[in-house]
Design a protein around this motif. Sequence first.
Motif, PDB file in Angstrom:
ATOM      1  N   LEU A 131     -12.470  21.014  26.626  1.00  0.00           N
ATOM      2  CA  LEU A 131     -12.087  19.895  27.711  1.00  0.00           C
ATOM      3  C   LEU A 131     -12.256  20.708  29.008  1.00  0.00           C
ATOM      4  CD1 LEU A 131      -9.046  18.198  26.351  1.00  0.00           C
ATOM      5  CD2 LEU A 131     -11.488  17.693  26.028  1.00  0.00           C
ATOM      6  N   GLY A 132     -13.015  20.126  29.928  1.00  0.00           N
ATOM      7  CA  GLY A 132     -13.103  20.538  31.312  1.00  0.00           C
ATOM      8  C   GLY A 132     -12.169  19.540  31.949  1.00  0.00           C
ATOM      9  N   VAL A 133     -11.206  20.037  32.879  1.00  0.00           N
ATOM     10  CA  VAL A 133     -10.217  18.995  33.610  1.00  0.00           C
ATOM     11  C   VAL A 133     -10.157  19.106  35.163  1.00  0.00           C
ATOM     12  CG1 VAL A 133      -8.624  19.022  31.562  1.00  0.00           C
ATOM     13  CG2 VAL A 133      -8.512  20.723  33.168  1.00  0.00           C
ATOM     14  N   SER A 173      -4.506  17.546  33.714  1.00  0.00           N
ATOM     15  CA  SER A 173      -4.850  16.168  34.472  1.00  0.00           C
ATOM     16  C   SER A 173      -6.214  15.914  34.728  1.00  0.00           C
ATOM     17  CB  SER A 173      -3.755  15.943  35.484  1.00  0.00           C
ATOM     18  OG  SER A 173      -4.169  16.817  36.439  1.00  0.00           O
ATOM     19  N   THR A 174      -6.444  14.735  34.935  1.00  0.00           N
ATOM     20  CA  THR A 174      -7.691  14.226  35.434  1.00  0.00           C
ATOM     21  C   THR A 174      -7.749  13.234  36.729  1.00  0.00           C
ATOM     22  OG1 THR A 174      -9.935  13.065  35.002  1.00  0.00           O
ATOM     23  CG2 THR A 174      -7.876  12.436  33.876  1.00  0.00           C
ATOM     24  N   CYS A 175      -8.788  13.033  37.327  1.00  0.00           N
ATOM     25  CA  CYS A 175      -8.530  12.353  38.420  1.00  0.00           C
ATOM     26  C   CYS A 175      -9.613  11.078  38.086  1.00  0.00           C
ATOM     27  CB  CYS A 175      -9.482  12.930  39.712  1.00  0.00           C
ATOM     28  SG  CYS A 175     -11.015  13.394  39.444  1.00  0.00           S
ATOM     29  N   VAL A 176      -9.964  10.856  36.858  1.00  0.00           N
ATOM     30  CA  VAL A 176     -10.587   9.679  36.430  1.00  0.00           C
ATOM     31  C   VAL A 176      -9.780   8.971  35.367  1.00  0.00           C
ATOM     32  CG1 VAL A 176     -12.699   8.848  35.532  1.00  0.00           C
ATOM     33  CG2 VAL A 176     -12.817  10.822  36.941  1.00  0.00           C
ATOM     34  N   LEU A 177      -9.264   7.735  35.924  1.00  0.00           N
ATOM     35  CA  LEU A 177      -8.399   7.104  34.464  1.00  0.00           C
ATOM     36  C   LEU A 177      -9.275   6.655  33.370  1.00  0.00           C
ATOM     37  CD1 LEU A 177      -5.740   5.570  34.057  1.00  0.00           C
ATOM     38  CD2 LEU A 177      -6.890   3.578  35.236  1.00  0.00           C
ATOM     39  N   ILE A 216      -9.890   9.045  26.454  1.00  0.00           N
ATOM     40  CA  ILE A 216     -10.832   9.895  25.666  1.00  0.00           C
ATOM     41  C   ILE A 216     -10.410  11.147  25.344  1.00  0.00           C
ATOM     42  CG2 ILE A 216     -13.250  10.723  25.322  1.00  0.00           C
ATOM     43  CD1 ILE A 216     -12.830   7.606  25.276  1.00  0.00           C
ATOM     44  N   ASN A 217     -10.135  11.889  26.656  1.00  0.00           N
ATOM     45  CA  ASN A 217      -9.654  13.165  26.674  1.00  0.00           C
ATOM     46  C   ASN A 217      -8.402  13.639  25.595  1.00  0.00           C
ATOM     47  OD1 ASN A 217     -11.775  14.038  28.304  1.00  0.00           O
ATOM     48  ND2 ASN A 217     -10.305  13.865  30.075  1.00  0.00           N
ATOM     49  N   SER A 218      -7.482  12.612  25.684  1.00  0.00           N
ATOM     50  CA  SER A 218      -6.274  12.692  24.859  1.00  0.00           C
ATOM     51  C   SER A 218      -6.438  12.298  23.482  1.00  0.00           C
ATOM     52  CB  SER A 218      -5.251  11.490  25.423  1.00  0.00           C
ATOM     53  OG  SER A 218      -4.713  11.514  26.663  1.00  0.00           O
ATOM     54  N   MET A 219      -7.520  11.342  23.124  1.00  0.00           N
ATOM     55  CA  MET A 219      -7.853  11.247  21.847  1.00  0.00           C
ATOM     56  C   MET A 219      -8.463  12.632  21.121  1.00  0.00           C
ATOM     57  SD  MET A 219      -7.675   9.371  19.031  1.00  0.00           S
ATOM     58  CE  MET A 219      -7.173   7.552  19.726  1.00  0.00           C
ATOM     59  N   MET A 220      -9.472  13.171  21.939  1.00  0.00           N
ATOM     60  CA  MET A 220      -9.757  14.562  21.569  1.00  0.00           C
ATOM     61  C   MET A 220      -8.775  15.588  21.034  1.00  0.00           C
ATOM     62  SD  MET A 220     -13.239  14.988  23.872  1.00  0.00           S
ATOM     63  CE  MET A 220     -14.653  13.876  23.442  1.00  0.00           C
ATOM     64  N   LEU A 221      -7.846  15.633  21.861  1.00  0.00           N
ATOM     65  CA  LEU A 221      -6.824  16.463  21.667  1.00  0.00           C
ATOM     66  C   LEU A 221      -6.119  16.199  20.432  1.00  0.00           C
ATOM     67  CD1 LEU A 221      -5.269  16.880  25.319  1.00  0.00           C
ATOM     68  CD2 LEU A 221      -6.563  18.684  24.010  1.00  0.00           C
ATOM     69  N   ASN A 252      -4.063  12.590  39.158  1.00  0.00           N
ATOM     70  CA  ASN A 252      -3.111  11.289  39.098  1.00  0.00           C
ATOM     71  C   ASN A 252      -2.757  11.013  37.628  1.00  0.00           C
ATOM     72  OD1 ASN A 252      -5.109  11.316  41.264  1.00  0.00           O
ATOM     73  ND2 ASN A 252      -3.632   9.592  42.021  1.00  0.00           N
ATOM     74  N   PHE A 253      -3.582  11.247  36.657  1.00  0.00           N
ATOM     75  CA  PHE A 253      -3.810  10.881  35.226  1.00  0.00           C
ATOM     76  C   PHE A 253      -3.536  12.066  34.208  1.00  0.00           C
ATOM     77  CE2 PHE A 253      -6.399   8.121  37.771  1.00  0.00           C
ATOM     78  CZ  PHE A 253      -5.651   7.070  37.909  1.00  0.00           C
ATOM     79  N   LEU A 254      -2.304  12.182  33.632  1.00  0.00           N
ATOM     80  CA  LEU A 254      -1.900  13.199  32.792  1.00  0.00           C
ATOM     81  C   LEU A 254      -2.891  13.054  31.398  1.00  0.00           C
ATOM     82  CD1 LEU A 254      -0.123  15.466  32.041  1.00  0.00           C
ATOM     83  CD2 LEU A 254       1.447  13.775  30.976  1.00  0.00           C
ATOM     84  N   VAL A 255      -3.427  14.007  30.962  1.00  0.00           N
ATOM     85  CA  VAL A 255      -4.201  14.100  29.637  1.00  0.00           C
ATOM     86  C   VAL A 255      -3.466  14.719  28.521  1.00  0.00           C
ATOM     87  CG1 VAL A 255      -6.313  14.991  28.572  1.00  0.00           C
ATOM     88  CG2 VAL A 255      -6.434  14.387  30.799  1.00  0.00           C
ATOM     89  N   GLY A 256      -2.587  15.642  28.773  1.00  0.00           N
ATOM     90  CA  GLY A 256      -1.790  16.212  27.684  1.00  0.00           C
ATOM     91  C   GLY A 256      -0.796  17.131  28.335  1.00  0.00           C
ATOM     92  N   GLU A 257       0.329  17.682  27.526  1.00  0.00           N
ATOM     93  CA  GLU A 257       1.291  18.557  27.741  1.00  0.00           C
ATOM     94  C   GLU A 257       0.623  19.721  27.830  1.00  0.00           C
ATOM     95  OE1 GLU A 257       4.049  17.566  29.262  1.00  0.00           O
ATOM     96  OE2 GLU A 257       4.009  15.590  28.735  1.00  0.00           O
ATOM     97  N   ILE A 258       1.186  20.899  28.358  1.00  0.00           N
ATOM     98  CA  ILE A 258       0.450  22.261  28.302  1.00  0.00           C
ATOM     99  C   ILE A 258       0.897  22.719  27.030  1.00  0.00           C
ATOM    100  CG2 ILE A 258       2.806  23.348  29.002  1.00  0.00           C
ATOM    101  CD1 ILE A 258      -0.644  24.264  30.733  1.00  0.00           C
TER     102      ILE A 258
END
Length: 263
Positions: free
Chosen positions: A175-177, A187-191, A196-201, A222-228
């Motif tokens: 993932l590029g973030v 995190s990402t700036c695109v809601l 999609i990113n969270s599902m890939m993780l 703004n938008f959290l994708v996953g915990e560290i």
Amino acid sequence: MKNSNSLVSKRQQLILQYLKDNETVKIDDLSKKLGVSPITIRRDLQLFEQNGIVEKFYGGAKLISKELDDDPSFNHSTEEYLSLKHSIAKRAAELIEDGDIIFINSSSTALLILEYLEDKHVTVVTNNGKALQISTSPNIDLILTGGEVSRKKLCMVGDYAAQLISKISADKCFLGVSGISANLGISTCVLQETTINSMMLKKCTGSTIILADNSKVGKNHNFLVGEINRISYLVTDSNADEKEIKQIKDKGIKVLTVNASSE
């Protein structure tokens, strides 16, 4: 007589600043302002499009990146930035093994991994429509998720894309973030890309690898994708903040670093 690298860099910086100020540029206008041919401007805009900064249209281009203030291309030449992205992608590709099934998201840096798989047999599942523009080895099986097309980045989002990903178990996820922080995760700036990113993780059974140049390290969007703690590796460059890198390592994440110009 060809322009020197410094003149090319200065011209590209002027174009980027003009984009930042106006959001839309016309090739003929820039050609007159900068005293170069329309062909030269088209080549610059093509390079920016490859980096996910602009979207070209007939006779011009419009700004699509929301992060030019933090973009290394404002501090370095575009050639240096593109070289850095390739170095990060190449290093990340070394983690891939023959027979792997991998996820790649909409990131332009992560997509460059396709150029460094050599003779490995790999199945690539991606929501990045630009994957079709890359010449890949016949050993690579490419699967596009389908779904609603986000025209800004030519990526696929929405329920259809998420459902396909949910039916696949990948060996590795790349993932590029927009940002990675030891305290707040990735995190990402695109809601629209968050799901999609969270599902890939979630559907990755092996290593999860984040590709992020120095401008993304220590940043939160703004938008959290996953915990560290969901991350296995961070691939970044030598200009990344040392304090933040140490904190990320302290979380148990392996950090792989490529060399970057300090100028």
